[in-house]
Design an enzyme around this catalytic site. Structure first.
Site, PDB file in Angstrom:
ATOM      1  N   VAL A  17     -41.491  -8.809  34.860  1.00  0.00           N
ATOM      2  CA  VAL A  17     -41.013  -9.151  33.518  1.00  0.00           C
ATOM      3  C   VAL A  17     -42.115  -9.923  32.800  1.00  0.00           C
ATOM      4  CG1 VAL A  17     -39.293 -10.479  32.225  1.00  0.00           C
ATOM      5  CG2 VAL A  17     -38.611  -9.167  34.264  1.00  0.00           C
ATOM      6  N   LYS A  18     -42.369  -9.509  31.576  1.00  0.00           N
ATOM      7  CA  LYS A  18     -43.417 -10.137  30.771  1.00  0.00           C
ATOM      8  C   LYS A  18     -42.787 -11.185  29.861  1.00  0.00           C
ATOM      9  CE  LYS A  18     -47.395  -7.967  28.967  1.00  0.00           C
ATOM     10  NZ  LYS A  18     -48.014  -6.938  28.116  1.00  0.00           N
ATOM     11  N   LEU A  19     -43.321 -12.404  29.935  1.00  0.00           N
ATOM     12  CA  LEU A  19     -42.833 -13.509  29.109  1.00  0.00           C
ATOM     13  C   LEU A  19     -43.992 -14.139  28.351  1.00  0.00           C
ATOM     14  CD1 LEU A  19     -40.523 -15.262  31.735  1.00  0.00           C
ATOM     15  CD2 LEU A  19     -39.801 -13.851  29.797  1.00  0.00           C
TER      16      LEU A  19
END
Length: 156
Positions: A17-19
């Site tokens: 997941v990209k944050l």
């Protein structure tokens, strides 16, 4: 971000997941990484930010070297700083350096020399990495020599 991250992480075991590297992004990184989700903290532009991402449990930190170059800073110097810092602290060993915003083959070579773990790059740079005038010239010579023999590997 946390709810969305959980939903994305449920797609498959290999999802990262990209944050964003914001306060809320770092908080979500801590929660999701504690739950076993692989997190890529993106939009990193300083070594201080990279420290925060590693402390929050990021699996990847994505420094944007080309964008730093665009504003007159040395993006590769940031990779050198992050690698040095991460190597100094065992606790940061779980965070891989994913070099982003690659603009040239030089960025790729320098990132590799500095010990980056991963690079993302556009197809144009991949094509530049493959190309070399001596490779082209050598291939032309090999093909011409082969053609002179009148043979074919596929004809039986």
């Amino acid at each position: 971000m946390i709810a969305e991250g959980r939903k994305l992480a449920a797609i498959a075991d290999n999802v990262a997941v990209k944050l964003p590297l914001t306060m809320d992004g770092l908080k979500a990184c801590r929660v999701l990484s504690d739950e076993g989700t692989s997190i890529n903290v993106t939009l990193c532009f300083s070594a201080a930010q990279a420290i925060l991402a590693a402390k929050a449990g990021a699996a990847f930190i994505s420094p944007f070297v080309g964008r730093l170059d665009d504003i007159g800073q040395d993006g590769m110097h940031l990779i050198e700083d992050i690698r040095s810092i991460y190597d100094n602290y065992e606790a940061f060993g779980g965070t891989e350096i994913l070099v982003a915003s690659i603009r040239s083959p030089g960025h790729v070579i320098e990132a590799a020399k500095l010990g980056a773990d991963v690079c993302t790059l556009p197809p144009s740079v991949i094509h530049q990495l493959v190309k070399h005038p001596l490779t082209d010239k050598g291939l032309d010579a090999f093909l011409a020599d082969w053609a002179k023999t009148g043979q074919s590997i596929l004809d039986e």
